[in-house]
Design a protein around this motif. Structure first.
Motif, PDB file in Angstrom:
ATOM      1  N   GLU A 169       0.851  -1.186   0.000  1.00  0.00           N
ATOM      2  CA  GLU A 169       0.000   0.000   0.000  1.00  0.00           C
ATOM      3  C   GLU A 169       0.890   1.241   0.000  1.00  0.00           C
ATOM      4  O   GLU A 169       1.842   1.326   0.777  1.00  0.00           O
ATOM      5  CB  GLU A 169      -0.886   0.017   1.264  1.00  0.00           C
ATOM      6  N   LYS A 186      -8.356   3.611   3.799  1.00  0.00           N
ATOM      7  CA  LYS A 186      -9.358   4.476   3.176  1.00  0.00           C
ATOM      8  C   LYS A 186      -9.657   5.752   3.961  1.00  0.00           C
ATOM      9  O   LYS A 186      -9.707   6.827   3.344  1.00  0.00           O
ATOM     10  CB  LYS A 186     -10.640   3.663   2.948  1.00  0.00           C
ATOM     11  N   LYS A 189      -7.116   8.300   3.073  1.00  0.00           N
ATOM     12  CA  LYS A 189      -6.734   8.393   1.650  1.00  0.00           C
ATOM     13  C   LYS A 189      -6.541   9.840   1.179  1.00  0.00           C
ATOM     14  O   LYS A 189      -5.513  10.175   0.587  1.00  0.00           O
ATOM     15  CB  LYS A 189      -7.797   7.691   0.800  1.00  0.00           C
ATOM     16  N   ASP A 190      -7.537  10.698   1.437  1.00  0.00           N
ATOM     17  CA  ASP A 190      -7.461  12.075   0.938  1.00  0.00           C
ATOM     18  C   ASP A 190      -6.249  12.800   1.501  1.00  0.00           C
ATOM     19  O   ASP A 190      -5.568  13.550   0.801  1.00  0.00           O
ATOM     20  CB  ASP A 190      -8.731  12.854   1.325  1.00  0.00           C
ATOM     21  N   ILE A 193      -3.066  11.646  -0.159  1.00  0.00           N
ATOM     22  CA  ILE A 193      -2.936  12.247  -1.501  1.00  0.00           C
ATOM     23  C   ILE A 193      -2.462  13.693  -1.363  1.00  0.00           C
ATOM     24  O   ILE A 193      -1.581  14.151  -2.089  1.00  0.00           O
ATOM     25  CB  ILE A 193      -4.284  12.177  -2.258  1.00  0.00           C
ATOM     26  N   ARG A 194      -3.054  14.417  -0.404  1.00  0.00           N
ATOM     27  CA  ARG A 194      -2.665  15.819  -0.181  1.00  0.00           C
ATOM     28  C   ARG A 194      -1.183  15.915   0.193  1.00  0.00           C
ATOM     29  O   ARG A 194      -0.456  16.759  -0.307  1.00  0.00           O
ATOM     30  CB  ARG A 194      -3.552  16.372   0.934  1.00  0.00           C
ATOM     31  N   SER A 197       0.996  15.013  -2.775  1.00  0.00           N
ATOM     32  CA  SER A 197       0.934  16.128  -3.741  1.00  0.00           C
ATOM     33  C   SER A 197       1.833  17.273  -3.284  1.00  0.00           C
ATOM     34  O   SER A 197       2.386  17.999  -4.095  1.00  0.00           O
ATOM     35  CB  SER A 197      -0.483  16.674  -3.858  1.00  0.00           C
ATOM     36  N   GLU A 232      -3.179   8.397  -7.680  1.00  0.00           N
ATOM     37  CA  GLU A 232      -4.414   7.613  -7.841  1.00  0.00           C
ATOM     38  C   GLU A 232      -4.317   6.204  -7.234  1.00  0.00           C
ATOM     39  O   GLU A 232      -5.321   5.508  -7.119  1.00  0.00           O
ATOM     40  CB  GLU A 232      -4.797   7.510  -9.323  1.00  0.00           C
ATOM     41  N   ALA A 235      -3.378   4.437  -0.801  1.00  0.00           N
ATOM     42  CA  ALA A 235      -4.324   3.881   0.175  1.00  0.00           C
ATOM     43  C   ALA A 235      -5.191   2.744  -0.375  1.00  0.00           C
ATOM     44  O   ALA A 235      -6.343   2.590   0.022  1.00  0.00           O
ATOM     45  CB  ALA A 235      -5.221   4.983   0.757  1.00  0.00           C
ATOM     46  N   ALA A 236      -4.636   1.972  -1.280  1.00  0.00           N
ATOM     47  CA  ALA A 236      -5.341   0.793  -1.804  1.00  0.00           C
ATOM     48  C   ALA A 236      -4.275  -0.239  -2.167  1.00  0.00           C
ATOM     49  O   ALA A 236      -3.117   0.121  -2.374  1.00  0.00           O
ATOM     50  CB  ALA A 236      -6.154   1.190  -3.033  1.00  0.00           C
ATOM     51  N   PRO A 237      -4.658  -1.514  -2.238  1.00  0.00           N
ATOM     52  CA  PRO A 237      -3.635  -2.522  -2.574  1.00  0.00           C
ATOM     53  C   PRO A 237      -3.101  -2.324  -3.995  1.00  0.00           C
ATOM     54  O   PRO A 237      -3.882  -2.147  -4.928  1.00  0.00           O
ATOM     55  CB  PRO A 237      -4.400  -3.849  -2.476  1.00  0.00           C
ATOM     56  N   PRO A 263      -3.413  -1.408  -9.681  1.00  0.00           N
ATOM     57  CA  PRO A 263      -4.240  -1.778  -8.531  1.00  0.00           C
ATOM     58  C   PRO A 263      -4.400  -3.287  -8.443  1.00  0.00           C
ATOM     59  O   PRO A 263      -4.398  -3.978  -9.458  1.00  0.00           O
ATOM     60  CB  PRO A 263      -5.577  -1.091  -8.814  1.00  0.00           C
TER      61      PRO A 263
ATOM     62  N   ALA B 121      -8.976  15.945  -3.976  1.00  0.00           N
ATOM     63  CA  ALA B 121      -7.844  15.094  -3.572  1.00  0.00           C
ATOM     64  C   ALA B 121      -8.041  13.708  -4.183  1.00  0.00           C
ATOM     65  O   ALA B 121      -7.187  13.199  -4.906  1.00  0.00           O
ATOM     66  CB  ALA B 121      -7.763  15.016  -2.055  1.00  0.00           C
TER      67      ALA B 121
ATOM     68  N   TYR C  25      -5.716  -6.621   1.773  1.00  0.00           N
ATOM     69  CA  TYR C  25      -4.321  -6.284   1.484  1.00  0.00           C
ATOM     70  C   TYR C  25      -3.475  -7.533   1.309  1.00  0.00           C
ATOM     71  O   TYR C  25      -3.576  -8.470   2.097  1.00  0.00           O
ATOM     72  CB  TYR C  25      -3.752  -5.372   2.575  1.00  0.00           C
TER      73      TYR C  25
END
Lengths: 285, 355, 139
Positions: A169, A186, A189-190, A193-194, A197, A232, A235-237, A263, B121, C25
């Motif tokens: 991850e 999850k 996640k946001d 990403i922030r 970024s 993108e 926070a995901a496998p 993914p 985001a 996972y």
């Protein structure tokens, strides 16, 4: 129903039968509040042991490197053969930013190139599971001193481990190693990403069946930043196909391009022991 | 029902209600945070606060949404209904704390404005597991905000009851958004099934309650009235209507409350002008039909609130033929005065009463 | 009533679809920092809450090895192991190795780590960033 049994809210008292019933409902609701509170609180996943020394500044003296990620390399002692051993502490900025901008500002202000110089930095430490990072904030006057240029013997020890496909991850190390709990998954996640970024270097978190973890820095094939490309997949496998290089005490995954990250859905999982994964441990030897 | 909107007098019942809400919230928050701190020495207060306020707001939302059907099933729940808006505003405040701290935690101090970041985001709106769940919570919070600021009766009158009621029906959309916010957010991360099971149980309980209460009403509404004459419909025997109380009939989709007061029968529209409360489930107090929900009052002979109040409901013609009661479902204009239909009391009952 | 009939369909549908989408996972064999093979014989063992420490050797007693099973995540910025003579300070210690994430670590020990010296030497787990001794291990 008699008049006494009719409920009117604007009257000072409720009729007896209503009052008795309401009391029962109130008690039931208070019991419900405690029950739901206990159940939900105990059902939470264990909080990570990450530490963020908020409000506590620490001076660290070491050699500054800009590549592969801004970091300060600190000697931890000499081993049995008299060889120096180092710990690499990646640097990150205040808030959801990387350290690149602050270092650049400091270099401009002091008219100095800090790369490969021994410097003392003041910042806030964050650490977990054996990995240490330092937040530097312009408001703290982070550059305490610039001592001297380091010799060539401080250059990173690199060991190529071949091309691998690694499942894990992608997390932002600032939140994951200390600032937030959870700093993964999850709900986070946001934020991840922030942070990515904003220039915080992405890290691939890999776990085994025993719940033990390794953390690998993600870079482009030529050492360029992958921050925008990985957004993108955070926070995901994911499965990452990369050239694996051990770089002092961090492992770096040099990813050819964005297509090398894909993914992984629950149905596509490769079981441990399969060919792809099985080769990884021996490759290190 | 007030003609001016001064500060509302907090009577004893309201005070008890508000103290109970306060105690409920404090009890829940302290339980959640204390258990989190005890079982997780490494916990962070921000996370405990975000999670405790989130779960409390959802618990309150379930309580709020269950009060309506529970009251329709059992009138003894009326005290909970009377100040339900206090619960609603509390729930919104708790949800606002959750939302504000979450936006601060996850979106502030970044390279984009936090509110822009909230929607940009994560842009994987085409995925289920990666769906930007925070946006769902944000829209639910906007609905709760609109409901909270319009909860005062001033807005009920300013917007008109119809628009106000429509706006407040959006609570069901908000509930759906909240459930999906949880399912596509924290449930995607937590491994313990307790949260998932509780969400499922909560939704199942609410759906069942509403369907049971709704089905009862539909059954009542579908009652057929076969005997008709010159626009009048035979509805019941005069002895079926208890003194100072009413029976409700739904004729041609018109809900009518038939009240008995001083041995005369009066029919008015069953729906209270305040919040649509069932007037027929109320009683006559001090000569006024009193709504069971919030105590709004109407005179039986003209459907008008006693002065200085201005609410008016439709009235209907009633006639008594022997022991039979006949109703004309054609509504008269709101506030139309008409005489009550005197009940013919059999001689043997008069003798009984004198004895 | 219509709203709740719609919700009676939409809510379970939404909940089940979201539940089915919960990611699992993948597990992965890790790149361990040290893949040295364990020596066959255990000379000493110390068990602590967070780790188990073994001194290993071969039959000839010509090589010695420190095996460190790190069971829980470290809560210190750094954790380095030094061999220090009892009564001496960390400044005179010899660096044995560094512990990071959970897992098994093996470090070669020099010949001075003889059975006869066990009572004279001790291992110190040290956080050199905060300059504090985390733990002292005596054999």
């Amino acid at each position: 129903m008699s008049n006494n049994d009719f409920y009117i809210g604007w009257m000072p008292k409720a009729p007896g039968s209503f009052a008795r019933h309401t009391k029962k409902v109130i008690i039931a609701l208070l019991i419900l509040a405690v029950t739901v509170g206990v159940l939900l609180a105990t059902a939470q996943k264990k909080f990570s042991t990450g530490q963020f020394e908020f409000g506590r500044l620490t001076n660290i003296t070491g050699v500054y490197f800009k590549e592969p990620v801004p970091a300060i390399k600190v000697m931890s002692g000499k081993d049995l053969l008299g060889r120096a051993s180092y710990i690499t502490i990646p640097l990150i900025g205040y808030g959801k930013f990387g350290a690149g901008g602050i270092i650049l500002d400091l270099e401009k202000e002091k008219h100095l190139d800090l790369v490969k110089k021994e410097i003392t930095l003041k910042g806030t430490l964050l650490y977990n599971d054996g990995k240490l990072l330092m937040q530097i904030d312009a408001a703290d006057d982070p550059l305490v001193s610039v001592n001297k240029a380091a010799g060539e013997n401080i250059l990173p020890l690199q060991k190529e481990l071949g091309e691998q496909t690694i499942l894990g991850e992608i997390v932002d190390p600032k939140c994951f190693f200390g600032v937030m709990k959870p700093g993964e998954g999850k709900p986070h996640k946001d934020c991840a990403i922030r942070c990515i970024s904003g220039g915080i270097p992405p890290v691939l978190k890999v776990i085994n069946n025993e719940g033990e973890a390794n953390y690998y820095l993600l870079m482009g094939a030529q050492g360029e930043k992958m921050n925008q490309a990985v957004k993108e997949f955070v926070a995901a496998p994911v499965a990452v196909k990369a050239k694996v290089v051990k770089y002092d005490d961090w492992v770096i995954l040099y990813v050819t391009d964005k297509k090398s990250i894909s993914p992984v859905s629950a149905r596509q999982l490769i079981k441990p022991g399969s060919q792809t994964i099985g080769c990884i441990a021996p490759c290190l030897k | 029902m007030g003609v001016s909107y001064l500060a509302v007098g907090w009577n004893r019942q309201k005070k008890i209600y508000d103290w109970f809400i306060f105690a409920f919230c404090v009890l829940y928050l302290s339980t959640f945070i204390a258990i989190t701190a005890i079982s997780n020495p490494d916990y962070t207060f921000e996370t405990a606060l975000i999670r405790s306020t989130a779960t409390l707001a959802i618990l309150l939302l379930h309580v709020i949404l269950s009060i309506g059907p529970l009251t329709r099933i059992n009138k003894k729940f009326l005290p909970l209904l009377y100040n339900r808006r206090h619960l609603g505003v509390t729930m919104f405040t708790i949800a606002l704390i959750h939302g504000s701290f979450s936006i601060l935690q996850f979106h502030a101090l970044g390279n984009v404005n936090p509110f822009v970041s909230l929607f940009t985001a994560n842009t994987q709106y085409n995925s289920v597991s990666k769906f930007p769940f925070q946006a769902l919570g944000f829209f639910a919070l906007v609905i709760f905000f609109l409901m909270a600021i319009t909860s005062h009766d001033f807005w009920l009158h300013t917007l008109s009851p119809k628009i106000w009621k429509t706006l407040h029906l959006f609570v069901y959309l908000a509930y759906f958004l909240v459930i999906m916010h949880v399912m596509l957010g924290v449930v995607q991360y937590e491994t313990n099934p307790v949260l998932f099971v509780m969400v499922l149980a909560g939704a199942a309980a609410l759906i069942t309650l509403h369907l049971v209460a709704g089905t009862r009403e539909v059954r009542k509404d579908n009652q057929l009235f076969k005997l008709k004459s010159e626009g009048f419909v035979y509805v019941c025997e005069s002895r079926d209507v208890p003194d100072n109380c009413a029976k409700i009939f739904c004729i041609d989709k018109e809900r009518i409350a038939l009240f008995r007061f001083e041995d005369k029968l009066y029919a008015i529209h069953n729906v209270c002008k305040h919040q649509g409360g069932p007037l027929g489930e109320g009683q006559i107090i001090d000569g006024c039909i009193t709504c069971p929900w919030h105590g709004y009052q109407y005179l039986p002979q003209n459907g008008q609130s006693p002065l200085p109040f201005k609410e008016k409901v439709n009235t209907y013609h009633v006639k008594v033929a022997g022991s039979q009661v006949w109703l004309n479902p054609q509504p008269l204009p709101e506030g139309t005065e008409r005489p009550g239909a005197a009940i013919i009391i059999p001689d043997n009952q008069i003798i009984e009463n004198v004895k | 009533m219509q709203i709740w009939t719609a919700l009676a369909v939409l809510l379970p549908l939404g909940i089940i679809v979201a539940w089915m989408a919960i990611p699992k996972y993948p597990m992965q064999t890790l790149l361990q920092p040290d893949a040295e093979k364990p020596l066959p014989e255990i000379l000493k063992q110390r068990t602590k809450d967070n780790y188990i420490v073994f001194i290993r050797s071969n039959r000839q007693r010509s090589a010695f090895q420190l095996e460190w099973l790190n069971k829980k995540p470290l809560t210190w910025p750094t954790a380095t192991i030094y061999k220090v003579q009892k009564g001496s300070t960390i400044n005179n210690g010899i660096l044995i190795g560094r512990i990071e994430s959970r897992g098994t670590y093996r470090f070669a020990l020099d010949s001075t780590f003889q059975i006869a010296n066990f009572s004279k030497d001790q291992l110190i787990l040290y956080d050199f960033i905060h300059q504090q001794i985390i733990d002292t291990i005596n054999f």
